[in-house]
Design a protein around this motif. Sequence first.
Motif, PDB file in Angstrom:
ATOM      1  N   THR A 106       0.814  -1.209   0.000  1.00 46.58           N
ATOM      2  CA  THR A 106       0.000   0.000   0.000  1.00 46.58           C
ATOM      3  C   THR A 106       0.850   1.262   0.000  1.00 46.58           C
ATOM      4  O   THR A 106       2.005   1.242   0.452  1.00 46.58           O
ATOM      5  CB  THR A 106      -0.922   0.015   1.236  1.00 46.58           C
ATOM      6  N   SER A 107       0.280   2.345  -0.490  1.00 51.34           N
ATOM      7  CA  SER A 107       0.940   3.645  -0.396  1.00 51.34           C
ATOM      8  C   SER A 107       0.497   4.367   0.876  1.00 51.34           C
ATOM      9  O   SER A 107       0.974   5.456   1.176  1.00 51.34           O
ATOM     10  CB  SER A 107       0.638   4.504  -1.625  1.00 51.34           C
ATOM     11  N   ASN A 108      -0.422   3.770   1.619  1.00 50.02           N
ATOM     12  CA  ASN A 108      -0.799   4.305   2.930  1.00 50.02           C
ATOM     13  C   ASN A 108       0.306   3.933   3.919  1.00 50.02           C
ATOM     14  O   ASN A 108       1.206   3.160   3.592  1.00 50.02           O
ATOM     15  CB  ASN A 108      -2.150   3.711   3.369  1.00 50.02           C
ATOM     16  N   SER A 109       0.251   4.462   5.118  1.00 49.07           N
ATOM     17  CA  SER A 109       1.299   4.153   6.098  1.00 49.07           C
ATOM     18  C   SER A 109       1.025   2.807   6.766  1.00 49.07           C
ATOM     19  O   SER A 109      -0.128   2.399   6.949  1.00 49.07           O
ATOM     20  CB  SER A 109       1.371   5.245   7.165  1.00 49.07           C
ATOM     21  N   GLU A 110       2.094   2.133   7.123  1.00 44.31           N
ATOM     22  CA  GLU A 110       1.979   0.834   7.795  1.00 44.31           C
ATOM     23  C   GLU A 110       1.243   0.983   9.121  1.00 44.31           C
ATOM     24  O   GLU A 110       0.451   0.126   9.513  1.00 44.31           O
ATOM     25  CB  GLU A 110       3.372   0.245   8.014  1.00 44.31           C
ATOM     26  N   THR A 111       1.473   2.099   9.792  1.00 47.49           N
ATOM     27  CA  THR A 111       0.807   2.367  11.075  1.00 47.49           C
ATOM     28  C   THR A 111      -0.704   2.438  10.899  1.00 47.49           C
ATOM     29  O   THR A 111      -1.464   1.838  11.677  1.00 47.49           O
ATOM     30  CB  THR A 111       1.311   3.696  11.677  1.00 47.49           C
ATOM     31  N   ASN A 112      -1.151   3.174   9.881  1.00 50.16           N
ATOM     32  CA  ASN A 112      -2.582   3.297   9.610  1.00 50.16           C
ATOM     33  C   ASN A 112      -3.208   1.938   9.314  1.00 50.16           C
ATOM     34  O   ASN A 112      -4.282   1.594   9.828  1.00 50.16           O
ATOM     35  CB  ASN A 112      -2.827   4.226   8.419  1.00 50.16           C
ATOM     36  N   VAL A 113      -2.541   1.175   8.468  1.00 48.43           N
ATOM     37  CA  VAL A 113      -3.072  -0.134   8.063  1.00 48.43           C
ATOM     38  C   VAL A 113      -3.163  -1.074   9.255  1.00 48.43           C
ATOM     39  O   VAL A 113      -4.190  -1.730   9.474  1.00 48.43           O
ATOM     40  CB  VAL A 113      -2.195  -0.754   6.954  1.00 48.43           C
ATOM     41  N   LYS A 114      -2.104  -1.141  10.043  1.00 45.54           N
ATOM     42  CA  LYS A 114      -2.089  -2.058  11.195  1.00 45.54           C
ATOM     43  C   LYS A 114      -3.163  -1.681  12.215  1.00 45.54           C
ATOM     44  O   LYS A 114      -3.806  -2.565  12.794  1.00 45.54           O
ATOM     45  CB  LYS A 114      -0.706  -2.053  11.850  1.00 45.54           C
TER      46      LYS A 114
END
Length: 212
Positions: A106-114
């Motif tokens: 993803t181009s979103n942040s890993e923090t947001n996804v997790k």
Amino acid sequence: MTQKVIIFDFDGTIADTVDALVSIANGLAVEFNYAEITSKELVLLRNLTSREIFKYSGIPLFKIPFLLKKVKGELRNKISELKPIPGIQEALLELKENGNRLGIITSNSETNVKEFLKINNMDSLFEFIHSGVTIFGKTTIMNNVLRQKQLKTQEVIYVGDETRDIESSKKANIKVISVTWGFNSEQALIKENPDFLIHHPQELIKVVKNIC
């Protein structure tokens, strides 16, 4: 059945983020000097590629990484409000139970996804999450993941909702399943000729089973 590695996009594919992202984009319009997105314009934008969207907006290329970073930061505050795409949780669980390996690029942040996955009890479904700043595509990240995980291209499938997902997958020589429930319209996706086009998460099960 041969084990497959199914890599998912996040925004618009797993998480219903379109409305939130439009709201954030409109909130940043003055700072980055572009027009706010109206409902009429959104219909137009859904039919454009990423390159066409940025050209349409008039935002200078050098400003785009700063804009994307700001958007991801603003989205962090809305994670608790976001919902999964209806039916995606059940489909992911079935894919996992069928012996497939699941991941996210993803181009979103890993923090947001997790955080989103944890809130929605989906964090145990994915073997890996890779994030990167990708303005027009994810080919470099895809190739890095393939190399790091020692994956063969023929066993990998990418699932995404944008035209750039199709373009990136083709460049990485992996099959791509395009979904019509995210950002880009069905017409825009068809123009890019994905390997498969589906309209509901449950269709993932049949498509994956039929891919050799």
